[in-house]
Scaffold this motif. Structure first.
Motif, PDB file in Angstrom:
ATOM      1  N   TYR A   1       7.924  -7.883  11.372  1.00 36.16           N
ATOM      2  CA  TYR A   1       9.101  -7.138  10.934  1.00 36.16           C
ATOM      3  C   TYR A   1      10.354  -7.597  11.686  1.00 36.16           C
ATOM      4  O   TYR A   1      11.450  -7.645  11.108  1.00 36.16           O
ATOM      5  CB  TYR A   1       8.897  -5.637  11.136  1.00 36.16           C
TER       6      TYR A   1
ATOM      7  N   LYS B   1       7.264   1.751   4.217  1.00 40.09           N
ATOM      8  CA  LYS B   1       8.308   0.832   3.762  1.00 40.09           C
ATOM      9  C   LYS B   1       8.270  -0.462   4.569  1.00 40.09           C
ATOM     10  O   LYS B   1       8.365  -1.566   4.022  1.00 40.09           O
ATOM     11  CB  LYS B   1       9.670   1.500   3.889  1.00 40.09           C
TER      12      LYS B   1
ATOM     13  N   GLU C   1       7.454  -4.344   3.248  1.00 39.35           N
ATOM     14  CA  GLU C   1       8.353  -5.474   3.506  1.00 39.35           C
ATOM     15  C   GLU C   1       7.619  -6.611   4.209  1.00 39.35           C
ATOM     16  O   GLU C   1       7.836  -7.782   3.906  1.00 39.35           O
ATOM     17  CB  GLU C   1       9.543  -5.011   4.344  1.00 39.35           C
TER      18      GLU C   1
ATOM     19  N   ASN D   1       6.984 -10.355   2.561  1.00 38.66           N
ATOM     20  CA  ASN D   1       7.544 -11.534   3.255  1.00 38.66           C
ATOM     21  C   ASN D   1       6.469 -12.309   4.009  1.00 38.66           C
ATOM     22  O   ASN D   1       6.795 -13.157   4.843  1.00 38.66           O
ATOM     23  CB  ASN D   1       8.622 -11.091   4.239  1.00 38.66           C
TER      24      ASN D   1
END
Length: 233
Positions: free
Chosen positions: A11, A218, A222, A226
């Motif tokens: 992240y 969330k 993500e 990715n």
């Protein structure tokens, strides 16, 4: 699936990617370090000074310590991918795994030579304990900046600080300014959220512990979306 602490770097990579592509939103003079930087400095600190030390041995010299090229690659902005040389930024955001069990954020202001600890841990922790846990940053960062010739290579930006042969002071940000966790396991997500807000120049943190389930999901989505970019970088 919820985001686990082992996905911290994935992240953080996404946040650095946002900085690169959305520079009008995310601060161009802010570096986001990976989750391993603090652990690496802590391991070096304990090897040189001993476990639990809050200051260096008398034989250690801040401005004479020899750092390897690999170690200085961090302050030169070579690793992790997406960071800049530290002489080109004003703030460095460092996620810290305190006691190897709890995540908090150290925000290093290079213009004033100060460290601000943002801790989502609800219970009050003695200052001397946090001072001991952050000793590796307080002493090693000025030493690394000296090796970088930080002031000689300083690129724009305001400076009210002159690098000195003494540790960075530690400041604890008031708990009423930092969202606090009610249960264990959310400290990593809180820390990532703090980094996300600060990187976007937002200093008012408007989420609560009740939202952490949605926020973690969330983040997990993500990271999944990715994952190809992350594994190939």
């Amino acid at each position: 699936m919820e985001l686990e602490d082992t996905h911290m770097d994935a992240y953080l990579h996404i946040l650095r990617k946002r900085q690169r592509y959305y520079s009008t939103v995310y601060g161009p003079r802010i570096n986001i370090q990976d989750s391993q930087f603090y652990s690496w400095l802590l391991n070096d600190w304990e090897r040189l000074m001993g476990s639990g030390a809050d200051k260096p041995r008398r034989s250690w010299s801040m401005f004479k310590h020899q750092w390897s090229a690999e170690e200085l690659a961090v302050v030169r902005g070579l690793v992790p991918v997406g960071t800049k040389p530290w002489n080109e930024v004003d703030v460095v955001l460092i996620p810290c795994n305190l006691g190897r069990t709890h995540w908090a954020l150290a925000s290093v202001d290079l213009t004033t030579g100060s460290i601000y600890l943002m801790d989502p841990f609800r219970q009050e922790v003695p200052f001397r304990h946090r001072k001991m846990q952050l000793a590796c940053l307080r002493y090693f960062l000025p030493s690394m900046l000296h090796a970088l010739d930080f002031h000689g290579r300083r690129w724009r930006g305001d400076m009210t600080y002159t690098l000195q042969n003494k540790p960075f002071p530690l400041n604890i940000v008031s708990r009423d300014r930092v969202p606090q966790q009610d249960r264990g396991g959310n400290c990593g997500a809180h820390t990532l959220r703090l980094i996300e807000y600060l990187a976007a120049n937002r200093d008012t943190f408007d989420w609560s512990e009740n939202e952490m389930g949605t926020i973690r999901e969330k983040m997990a989505v993500e990271v999944f979306c990715n994952s190809k970019d992350w594994t190939s970088s």
